[in-house]
Write an enzyme that holds these catalytic residues in place. Structure first.
Site, short mmCIF file in Angstrom:
data_model
loop_
_atom_site.label_atom_id
_atom_site.label_comp_id
_atom_site.label_asym_id
_atom_site.label_seq_id
_atom_site.Cartn_x
_atom_site.Cartn_y
_atom_site.Cartn_z
N ARG A 94 0.84 -1.20 0.00
CA ARG A 94 0.00 0.00 0.00
C ARG A 94 0.88 1.26 0.00
NH1 ARG A 94 -2.25 -3.83 3.26
NH2 ARG A 94 -4.35 -4.48 2.65
N LYS A 132 -2.36 -2.32 7.81
CA LYS A 132 -3.82 -2.22 7.88
C LYS A 132 -4.41 -3.29 8.80
CE LYS A 132 -7.90 -2.21 4.90
NZ LYS A 132 -8.38 -2.30 3.50
N HIS A 175 -3.27 2.86 -5.87
CA HIS A 175 -3.76 1.56 -5.38
C HIS A 175 -4.02 0.59 -6.53
CE1 HIS A 175 -5.23 -0.86 -2.04
NE2 HIS A 175 -6.19 -1.28 -2.83
N ARG A 187 -1.69 -2.39 -7.06
CA ARG A 187 -1.95 -3.62 -6.29
C ARG A 187 -2.96 -4.50 -7.05
NH1 ARG A 187 -1.00 -4.36 -0.97
NH2 ARG A 187 -3.14 -4.93 -0.45
N HIS A 244 -3.09 -9.64 2.47
CA HIS A 244 -4.51 -9.85 2.72
C HIS A 244 -4.68 -10.88 3.82
CE1 HIS A 244 -5.86 -8.29 -1.48
NE2 HIS A 244 -5.60 -7.32 -0.64
N TYR A 258 -4.82 -22.33 11.57
CA TYR A 258 -3.90 -23.37 11.14
C TYR A 258 -2.73 -22.86 10.30
CZ TYR A 258 -6.95 -26.96 12.98
OH TYR A 258 -7.66 -27.76 13.82
#
Length: 178
Positions: free
Chosen positions: A27, A54, A111, A114, A138, A148
């Site tokens: 970002r 973020k 942006h 991305r 993300h 996990y």
């Protein structure tokens, strides 16, 4: 590649930082706030602390040869903490990239790089979806799956980021090595 070449031909910290953003798929605020203490050039690794992320989770960014070369070319002054400093001291403003792109008539927003990274990875490579999503920092959709997954696929992401840099800036590393 055309956008990268156009931006790379522009002088100034905003252009260098925007090139770095393209090479790392992070970002804009993460690039603008980047400080030298977060970077290990020998290990080709940038560790963004959780306070600047973020999702509030530390993010390790593997650096391509092109990204390392760009950073090695950055001036390092003892009194300057930021990797891409503003002319007014401190970090670049949140409008630095947008202004640069408007000035050079790029019909896009920062942006969007991305988004183009995600499209490129999904449509032109065979890299695992999870590794690509981790390149973008993300978070995982479900709490069960997140419980996990403890690794961050750094080696797989390093391969993705190098492949991306070779696509977006194929001549950038060659120029800096000469």
């Amino acid at each position: 590649p055309a956008a990268y070449q156009l931006i790379a031909a522009v002088d100034g910290q905003s252009a260098r930082a925007l090139c770095f953003l393209i090479l790392t798929a992070v970002r804009s605020g993460e690039v603008r706030g980047m400080v030298w203490d977060e970077v290990d050039l020998d290990a080709a690794l940038w560790v963004i602390p959780k306070e600047r992320m973020k999702a509030k989770k530390e993010h390790r960014v593997p650096l391509s040869r092109q990204a390392v070369a760009l950073l090695r070319a950055q001036p390092r002054e003892s009194l300057v903490e930021h990797v891409f400093p503003s002319n007014r001291k401190g970090a670049l403003s949140d409008m630095a990239f947008t202004a640069l792109m408007r000035r050079h008539k790029l019909a896009a927003v920062p942006h969007g790089f991305r988004s183009t990274f995600r499209d490129w990875a999904g449509e032109t490579t065979h890299h695992p979806r999870d590794a690509v999503e981790l390149c973008l920092a993300h978070t995982i959709d479900t709490k069960t799956e997140a419980a996990y997954r403890r690794g961050d696929m750094l080696e797989k992401r390093a391969a993705i980021m190098q492949e991306r840099a070779d696509y977006a800036a194929p001549t950038a590393h060659k120029k800096s090595a000469e």
